[in-house]
Design an enzyme around this catalytic site. Structure first.
Site, PDB file in Angstrom:
ATOM      1  N   PHE A 116       0.845  -1.186   0.000  1.00 55.16           N
ATOM      2  CA  PHE A 116       0.000   0.000   0.000  1.00 55.16           C
ATOM      3  C   PHE A 116       0.883   1.239   0.000  1.00 55.16           C
ATOM      4  CE2 PHE A 116      -2.611   3.339   1.867  1.00 55.16           C
ATOM      5  CZ  PHE A 116      -3.821   3.159   1.215  1.00 55.16           C
ATOM      6  N   ASP A 256     -14.854  -4.746   4.447  1.00 59.22           N
ATOM      7  CA  ASP A 256     -15.442  -3.408   4.360  1.00 59.22           C
ATOM      8  C   ASP A 256     -16.945  -3.501   4.086  1.00 59.22           C
ATOM      9  OD1 ASP A 256     -12.862  -2.404   4.667  1.00 59.22           O
ATOM     10  OD2 ASP A 256     -12.529  -2.312   2.500  1.00 59.22           O
TER      11      ASP A 256
END
Length: 309
Positions: A116, A256
């Site tokens: 990331f 999520d």
């Protein structure tokens, strides 16, 4: 009841490796790993934990407030989210950095290796949560994985102004130290972790399981194909089974989606078991799609009884 979602906003580069990642790791060579995977597919998708959760809430009829930091390249992404019903007035646009990038390789067993790059996310610490909420009020703030300084600042703002918050440190637990983890968790209305993060949070915070339960309202742990567990101090744990998927296309963003479903049910006044069931239903929809914001929630999933404005 309106929800504000803070955290990363990113572009996902999702790749599939036809072999098994575990078979490429040599037990006696783990101190010096040098691997390159020839992948079969590449999908470039909109992502980031905050945007993924906001997308899921919008799919369930909410108009969530999104807070995070992005680059100028976010414009088409932001327009798409706004068209779906996400309020993007709390998004900070960097003048110098690109929107964050998430690069992930997944094998047939669902194992993943990811990197990331934060990019503009480093500027999320400049967002004044209280100021944003004065202009666009919210009843609950989910504080997701983000620039660590931003996560701490948002948590402090919620405590200072008496705003209920949900702690969802997820991937940033690896980066945070014990003091920071305790600061983020203490007093949370809800705490979200997956099974690995559950154990990591205990190890790094120095708290016992009972300590955590006495410091948060509800602790929700996702357990992958085993479903989820909802725990509150003084109550027996609730184990909620997962909703079986017809096909497992892509595990990225499933957690999520679970959070979006859970929170949507929470705002409708449903009990914890019903919240977790809706979370599992939305998670399965996400699992069946490639990309974190490509599934569509049928109207039958939209919970009644809550204010989604």
């Amino acid at each position: 009841m309106r929800i504000a979602v803070t955290g990363s906003i990113a572009t996902d580069h999702l790749m599939t490796f036809p072999g098994r990642i575990a078979e490429q790791l040599l037990a006696d060579r783990l101190d010096h790993v040098s691997l390159s995977f020839l992948v079969d597919t590449l999908d470039v998708r909109d992502g980031g934990v905050a945007a993924n959760i906001a997308y899921g809430l919008a799919q369930l009829g909410h108009r969530p407030l999104l807070l995070g930091a992005v680059g100028a390249d976010f414009a088409p992404y932001g327009e798409r989210l706004a068209a779906l019903g996400v309020d993007v007035c709390g998004v900070h646009v960097s003048r110098t950095r690109h929107t964050a990038r998430f690069l992930c390789t997944t094998d047939p067993d669902g194992n993943q290796i990811a990197s990331f790059y934060p990019g503009a996310m480093a500027e999320a610490r400049n967002i004044d949560l209280a100021d944003v909420l004065r202009k666009a009020p919210a009843d609950l703030v989910l504080i997701g994985a983000d620039d660590p300084a931003a996560m701490l600042r948002h948590t402090h703002a919620c405590r200072t102004h008496g705003i209920p918050f949900a702690a969802d440190p997820s991937q940033q637990l690896a980066r945070l130290d014990g003091d920071q983890i305790r600061e983020l968790v203490e007093g949370a209305d809800h705490l979200f972790t997956n099974e690995y993060e559950h154990a990591l949070l205990l190890a790094k915070s120095g708290w016992t399981h009972a300590d955590v339960l006495h410091r948060v309202g509800t602790w929700v742990t996702t357990l992958g194909e085993k479903g989820s567990r909802v725990e509150r101090a003084g109550d027996p744990p609730l184990d909620i089974p997962a909703v079986p998927a017809d096909r497992a296309a892509d595990p990225t963003g499933v957690g999520d989606a679970f959070r979006a479903g859970y929170l949507a049910a929470l705002t409708a006044g449903l009990d914890p078991a019903e919240c977790a069931r809706l979370g599992s239903q939305l998670a399965t929809l996400a699992l069946s799609s490639v990309g974190t914001q490509t599934y569509a929630a049928p109207r039958a999933l939209v919970p009644s009884g809550g204010d989604t404005t």
